[in-house]
Design a protein around this motif. Sequence first.
Motif, mmCIF file in Angstrom:
data_model
loop_
_atom_site.group_PDB
_atom_site.id
_atom_site.type_symbol
_atom_site.label_atom_id
_atom_site.label_comp_id
_atom_site.label_asym_id
_atom_site.label_seq_id
_atom_site.Cartn_x
_atom_site.Cartn_y
_atom_site.Cartn_z
ATOM 1 N N ASN A 382 52.647 32.283 35.622
ATOM 2 C CA ASN A 382 53.823 32.960 35.055
ATOM 3 C C ASN A 382 53.665 33.185 33.552
ATOM 4 O OD1 ASN A 382 55.164 33.071 37.535
ATOM 5 N ND2 ASN A 382 56.053 31.027 37.245
ATOM 6 N N ARG A 383 53.160 32.173 32.860
ATOM 7 C CA ARG A 383 52.911 32.313 31.425
ATOM 8 C C ARG A 383 51.846 33.387 31.184
ATOM 9 N NH1 ARG A 383 54.320 32.997 26.439
ATOM 10 N NH2 ARG A 383 52.913 32.108 24.891
ATOM 11 N N GLN A 386 53.433 36.770 31.356
ATOM 12 C CA GLN A 386 54.196 37.069 30.150
ATOM 13 C C GLN A 386 53.281 37.521 29.014
ATOM 14 O OE1 GLN A 386 56.391 33.505 29.333
ATOM 15 N NE2 GLN A 386 57.723 33.692 31.132
ATOM 16 N N GLU A 389 51.956 41.110 29.830
ATOM 17 C CA GLU A 389 53.000 42.123 29.663
ATOM 18 C C GLU A 389 53.375 42.288 28.189
ATOM 19 O OE1 GLU A 389 55.990 40.667 32.269
ATOM 20 O OE2 GLU A 389 54.790 41.049 34.075
ATOM 21 N N GLY A 390 53.249 41.192 27.420
ATOM 22 C CA GLY A 390 53.517 41.274 25.987
ATOM 23 C C GLY A 390 52.507 42.135 25.255
#
Length: 573
Positions: A382-383, A386, A389-390
């Motif tokens: 999950n990290r 992120q 996507e960042g």
Amino acid sequence: MRVQAHVRAAGLIVALLLMSCTSSAQPASPSTQSSGSNPPAAPKRISIAILGELPAFWDDINPAGGTVPGIGQFEGLASSGLTVADQQEARYPQLAEAVPSTENGLWQVFPDGRMETTWRIREGARWHDGQPFTSEDLAFTATVGQDDEMTVFRNGACDLVESVETPDARTVTVAWKRPYIRADTMFSVGSAGFAPPLPKHILEEPFTQNKATFTELAFWTTEFVGSGAFKLREWAAGSHVLLDAFPDYVLGRPKIDQIEVRFIPDPSTLLANVLAGIIDLTFSRSVSIEQAVPVRDQWLDGKMIAHIDGWTMMYPQLRSPTPSSLGDPQFRRALISTIDRQQLADTLTAGLAPIADSIIAPVQPEYRSVEPSIVRYSYDPNRAAQLLEGMGLTKGADGTYHDAANQRISVEIRTTTNDANQKATLAVADYLQRAGIGAEPVVIPVARLQDREYRSTYPGLELVNQPHGVDGFEDLLHSSAAPLPERNYRAPKSSRNRGAYMNPEYDALMERYKTTIPLQERMQVLGQLLHQQTDLQLVMGVFYTADAIMMANRLTDAPPATTWNAHEWDVTS
């Protein structure tokens, strides 16, 4: 052939005549019978397997600029330096009488920051051709090591040398421009040393006449003359090397008479030779724990020894990465977060080794001082999402990430034929694919292992096994080790900067680490370097490597994964 036949026939006739004479003579006394019944001892021989083919007697001469598994141990059979490190990294005198230290006065640190180290060569030290091993050989070695044209011999430590003095044939004193923490390892063999001794009487003339062809000399293969416990008898390219005991070795004639080192590129074939009783010993990184366990259970004449021998890690390509996002630390942090490294370690090392967050392992003495500086990335898909996507990456209809130009993000992961490396590479590729990152695992063909350009221009990641701890740390990611096109893809210690990281500030910090003598201050610098490496994921640790060493029961006094005391090895039958 006819001459040999006549000789054998003549020998047979003489033997028959002697038997006839003996039968008609009086019986021998008991003492005569006893002494005559003892046949000469059979020569003691062992066979060692190495995964792949050796390019030369020394790792530095490898035209690919990489490292053949086990070549460091092979070097130690035929080459000796002034000092040597044992399996616990304790340093002992070898061709020298003592290891320089501040306690014995052979290592002096002056108030102005300069230093001097002095070695006294053991009396009777010789090269394999019988010529004396002298201080002039060491002065010549330093000259080669400081020559800008001799890139494969260049070592950053040689730049710290101010002068090399030879007051007599057995004494050499090195004056240093500034402190250097590993000064006592100069003129030593293997990854733990630098500037291994060169025979001046053989190499000075070709060095002077044509430096460009110096590394192409037959000296490095079929005509090698070393200073170690064993000397070259035969170099059979693609097959084996045969080494005989050097009777004039300064530490004493080896107990084993002959060693055959076989080149076996396939781990399964290597283990079949072990089970067949052909191989007595394997060098490091030849077979994985997973491969070795079934053989261990069948091999009644030998044992498997688990040996922590380095760390399995990945070098990201940083000079010209594909995809370009690989050059972004955020992308590399996301990659490492997609990999369940603990599961990999448990599976591929049978739970014998932990995950590797840095090159310094928890069991090593430096770890306590640098532990707070190490940045850790746990398994967290999950990290990772992120982070990706960042960066503006988005998942397409195919479930994989695409960049702003809608180009699919895919990473090639190269590795060698080593079984554990291949399995780790496949597992890493699977984890990346699960996270939506395309991954292409590639096993480097044996035929291309020596292809410098191919090895240095991988587009994505290269997964390898390398030395860990402070011995593997020095010059890690230093610009001088980058295998650049303008260097013909060759550089000293190029295996420590495969992705060609170039950063002057980092280089300056590494130089400061190498010249800081007080331990507490040095650990602070070590911590700063480790923080950069782990925070930016410049080197991406997977797990520490538990190496499987296969050793026959008949071989004694041979510690695993080292040849520092090869002259003391013995066999019981």
